[in-house]
Design a protein around this motif. Structure first.
Motif, PDB file in Angstrom:
ATOM      1  N   ASN A 162       0.833  -1.150   0.092  1.00  0.00           N
ATOM      2  CA  ASN A 162       0.012  -0.108   0.110  1.00  0.00           C
ATOM      3  C   ASN A 162       0.941   1.280   0.004  1.00  0.00           C
ATOM      4  O   ASN A 162       0.787   1.984   0.858  1.00  0.00           O
ATOM      5  N   PRO A 163       1.466   1.699  -1.142  1.00  0.00           N
ATOM      6  CA  PRO A 163       2.522   2.859  -1.094  1.00  0.00           C
ATOM      7  C   PRO A 163       1.287   3.880  -1.165  1.00  0.00           C
ATOM      8  O   PRO A 163       0.257   3.663  -1.764  1.00  0.00           O
ATOM      9  N   PRO A 164       1.927   5.146  -0.581  1.00  0.00           N
ATOM     10  CA  PRO A 164       0.861   6.139  -0.498  1.00  0.00           C
ATOM     11  C   PRO A 164       0.476   6.826  -1.809  1.00  0.00           C
ATOM     12  O   PRO A 164      -0.301   7.337  -2.216  1.00  0.00           O
ATOM     13  N   TRP A 165       1.712   6.643  -2.969  1.00  0.00           N
ATOM     14  CA  TRP A 165       1.372   7.678  -4.061  1.00  0.00           C
ATOM     15  C   TRP A 165       1.348   6.709  -5.283  1.00  0.00           C
ATOM     16  O   TRP A 165       2.052   5.572  -5.331  1.00  0.00           O
ATOM     17  N   THR A 166       0.872   7.216  -6.368  1.00  0.00           N
ATOM     18  CA  THR A 166       0.923   6.695  -7.683  1.00  0.00           C
ATOM     19  C   THR A 166       1.561   7.722  -8.494  1.00  0.00           C
ATOM     20  O   THR A 166       1.187   8.999  -8.303  1.00  0.00           O
ATOM     21  N   TYR A 167       2.488   7.275  -9.340  1.00  0.00           N
ATOM     22  CA  TYR A 167       3.143   8.262 -10.331  1.00  0.00           C
ATOM     23  C   TYR A 167       2.673   7.892 -11.956  1.00  0.00           C
ATOM     24  O   TYR A 167       2.515   6.758 -12.275  1.00  0.00           O
ATOM     25  N   LEU A 168       2.620   9.090 -12.403  1.00  0.00           N
ATOM     26  CA  LEU A 168       2.018   8.880 -14.011  1.00  0.00           C
ATOM     27  C   LEU A 168       2.788   9.694 -14.745  1.00  0.00           C
ATOM     28  O   LEU A 168       3.417  11.092 -14.379  1.00  0.00           O
ATOM     29  N   LYS A 169       3.403   9.315 -16.019  1.00  0.00           N
ATOM     30  CA  LYS A 169       3.885  10.092 -16.974  1.00  0.00           C
ATOM     31  C   LYS A 169       2.807  10.431 -18.011  1.00  0.00           C
ATOM     32  O   LYS A 169       2.502   9.494 -18.731  1.00  0.00           O
ATOM     33  N   LEU A 170       2.578  11.499 -18.554  1.00  0.00           N
ATOM     34  CA  LEU A 170       1.759  11.910 -19.458  1.00  0.00           C
ATOM     35  C   LEU A 170       2.294  12.700 -20.530  1.00  0.00           C
ATOM     36  O   LEU A 170       3.334  13.457 -20.186  1.00  0.00           O
ATOM     37  N   LYS A 171       1.941  12.637 -21.884  1.00  0.00           N
ATOM     38  CA  LYS A 171       2.128  13.351 -22.973  1.00  0.00           C
ATOM     39  C   LYS A 171       1.062  14.112 -23.369  1.00  0.00           C
ATOM     40  O   LYS A 171       0.033  13.695 -23.585  1.00  0.00           O
ATOM     41  N   LEU A 172       1.315  15.504 -23.589  1.00  0.00           N
ATOM     42  CA  LEU A 172       0.434  16.383 -24.172  1.00  0.00           C
ATOM     43  C   LEU A 172       0.201  16.368 -25.852  1.00  0.00           C
ATOM     44  O   LEU A 172       1.271  16.763 -26.557  1.00  0.00           O
ATOM     45  N   ILE A 173      -0.695  15.832 -26.156  1.00  0.00           N
ATOM     46  CA  ILE A 173      -1.002  15.512 -27.659  1.00  0.00           C
ATOM     47  C   ILE A 173      -1.701  16.626 -28.327  1.00  0.00           C
ATOM     48  O   ILE A 173      -2.835  16.801 -27.895  1.00  0.00           O
ATOM     49  N   PRO A 174      -1.028  17.343 -29.202  1.00  0.00           N
ATOM     50  CA  PRO A 174      -2.127  18.362 -29.990  1.00  0.00           C
ATOM     51  C   PRO A 174      -2.696  17.653 -30.986  1.00  0.00           C
ATOM     52  O   PRO A 174      -2.309  16.776 -31.632  1.00  0.00           O
ATOM     53  N   GLN A 175      -4.083  18.105 -31.372  1.00  0.00           N
ATOM     54  CA  GLN A 175      -4.887  17.647 -32.418  1.00  0.00           C
ATOM     55  C   GLN A 175      -4.169  17.905 -33.710  1.00  0.00           C
ATOM     56  O   GLN A 175      -3.626  18.973 -33.822  1.00  0.00           O
ATOM     57  N   PRO A 176      -4.530  16.936 -34.501  1.00  0.00           N
ATOM     58  CA  PRO A 176      -3.899  17.475 -36.115  1.00  0.00           C
ATOM     59  C   PRO A 176      -4.216  18.789 -36.605  1.00  0.00           C
ATOM     60  O   PRO A 176      -5.326  19.279 -36.457  1.00  0.00           O
ATOM     61  N   GLY A 177      -2.934  19.342 -37.009  1.00  0.00           N
ATOM     62  CA  GLY A 177      -2.960  20.684 -37.715  1.00  0.00           C
ATOM     63  C   GLY A 177      -3.070  21.877 -36.579  1.00  0.00           C
ATOM     64  O   GLY A 177      -2.830  22.908 -37.097  1.00  0.00           O
ATOM     65  N   ASN A 178      -2.614  21.420 -35.251  1.00  0.00           N
ATOM     66  CA  ASN A 178      -2.728  22.633 -34.218  1.00  0.00           C
ATOM     67  C   ASN A 178      -1.309  22.678 -33.793  1.00  0.00           C
ATOM     68  O   ASN A 178      -0.629  21.277 -33.691  1.00  0.00           O
ATOM     69  N   THR A 179      -0.814  23.774 -33.414  1.00  0.00           N
ATOM     70  CA  THR A 179       0.512  23.870 -32.903  1.00  0.00           C
ATOM     71  C   THR A 179       0.427  24.410 -31.498  1.00  0.00           C
ATOM     72  O   THR A 179       0.562  25.704 -31.647  1.00  0.00           O
ATOM     73  N   PRO A 180       0.627  24.136 -30.338  1.00  0.00           N
ATOM     74  CA  PRO A 180       0.219  24.486 -29.301  1.00  0.00           C
ATOM     75  C   PRO A 180       1.753  25.185 -28.747  1.00  0.00           C
ATOM     76  O   PRO A 180       2.746  24.836 -29.287  1.00  0.00           O
ATOM     77  N   GLN A 181       1.403  26.339 -27.497  1.00  0.00           N
ATOM     78  CA  GLN A 181       2.551  26.849 -27.230  1.00  0.00           C
ATOM     79  C   GLN A 181       3.375  25.871 -26.327  1.00  0.00           C
ATOM     80  O   GLN A 181       2.644  24.964 -25.754  1.00  0.00           O
ATOM     81  N   PRO A 182       4.671  26.022 -26.023  1.00  0.00           N
ATOM     82  CA  PRO A 182       5.332  25.049 -24.985  1.00  0.00           C
ATOM     83  C   PRO A 182       4.575  24.904 -23.725  1.00  0.00           C
ATOM     84  O   PRO A 182       4.120  25.926 -23.290  1.00  0.00           O
ATOM     85  N   LEU A 183       4.554  23.806 -23.217  1.00  0.00           N
ATOM     86  CA  LEU A 183       3.767  23.575 -21.896  1.00  0.00           C
ATOM     87  C   LEU A 183       4.418  24.093 -20.716  1.00  0.00           C
ATOM     88  O   LEU A 183       5.471  23.843 -20.527  1.00  0.00           O
ATOM     89  N   ASP A 184       3.662  24.917 -19.978  1.00  0.00           N
ATOM     90  CA  ASP A 184       4.430  25.389 -18.598  1.00  0.00           C
ATOM     91  C   ASP A 184       3.368  24.657 -17.387  1.00  0.00           C
ATOM     92  O   ASP A 184       2.448  24.134 -17.673  1.00  0.00           O
ATOM     93  N   ALA A 185       3.826  25.276 -16.145  1.00  0.00           N
ATOM     94  CA  ALA A 185       3.349  24.583 -15.007  1.00  0.00           C
ATOM     95  C   ALA A 185       1.683  24.995 -14.777  1.00  0.00           C
ATOM     96  O   ALA A 185       0.807  24.136 -14.678  1.00  0.00           O
ATOM     97  N   LEU A 186       1.584  26.294 -15.239  1.00  0.00           N
ATOM     98  CA  LEU A 186       0.062  26.803 -15.214  1.00  0.00           C
ATOM     99  C   LEU A 186      -0.806  26.244 -16.188  1.00  0.00           C
ATOM    100  O   LEU A 186      -1.829  26.065 -15.754  1.00  0.00           O
ATOM    101  N   SER A 187      -0.407  26.128 -17.328  1.00  0.00           N
ATOM    102  CA  SER A 187      -1.048  25.459 -18.377  1.00  0.00           C
ATOM    103  C   SER A 187      -1.438  23.952 -18.037  1.00  0.00           C
ATOM    104  O   SER A 187      -2.342  23.409 -18.276  1.00  0.00           O
ATOM    105  N   ALA A 188      -0.335  23.299 -17.676  1.00  0.00           N
ATOM    106  CA  ALA A 188      -0.595  21.741 -17.258  1.00  0.00           C
ATOM    107  C   ALA A 188      -1.485  21.816 -16.283  1.00  0.00           C
ATOM    108  O   ALA A 188      -2.486  20.859 -16.143  1.00  0.00           O
TER     109      ALA A 188
END
Length: 157
Positions: free
Chosen positions: A35-61
């Motif tokens: 029963n460890p207290p935490w779970t860790y996740l690795k996520l990738k931010l995928i833009p929809q085709p044809g879109n170019t998002p700005q680089p991700l920052d902590a507030l946007s995430a």
């Protein structure tokens, strides 16, 4: 006359001679953490085709994650504590997506995974805004095992 052989015990204290156990070169240590207290996740931010998002920052995430949790679980979802451990922006041409490392309470991990994996965020159609989605790349109860592999040599003396 017959010769009689007789062993004489010179140990007067009554203790018998002790033998040492042969030393082994490696000792296996088994470690179980329940029963460890935490779970860790690795996520990738995928833009929809044809879109170019700005680089991700902590507030946007944080905004994207809160939006996903709110859409899936309502007000209860926004109360789940999420720690953003690291944000890696795509720097090389081989990396197309920004990566986020999260820590969430183990009890809430399945809700976070469900919310994040089913969310598609709508941009506000301004410059630099884009429709994005999260992809779950890895999930585990130990960050070391998630980042560096199996972690089998983590507790070897």
């Amino acid at each position: 006359m017959a010769d009689i052989a007789m062993d004489i015990d010179t140990n007067l204290s009554g203790e018998s001679a002790k033998r040492k156990a042969p030393e082994t070169k490696s000792k296996n240590i088994h470690f179980t953490s329940r029963n460890p207290p935490w779970t860790y996740l690795k996520l990738k931010l995928i833009p929809q085709p044809g879109n170019t998002p700005q680089p991700l920052d902590a507030l946007s995430a944080r905004t994207y994650l809160s939006s996903a949790l709110s859409q899936f679980l309502g007000l209860t979802g926004t109360s789940i504590p999420i720690d953003i451990l690291k944000i890696e922006n795509a720097r090389q041409p081989t990396e197309k997506y920004d990566t986020v490392w999260l820590r969430v309470p183990r009890e809430d991990a399945s809700a976070v995974v469900s919310a994040v994996s089913s969310w598609i965020g709508g941009g506000n159609k301004s410059v630099g805004s884009a429709d994005v989605a999260w992809r779950i790349c890895a999930k585990g109860n130990f960050l070391g095992a998630l980042v560096a592999g199996s972690g089998e040599d983590l507790f070897v003396p």
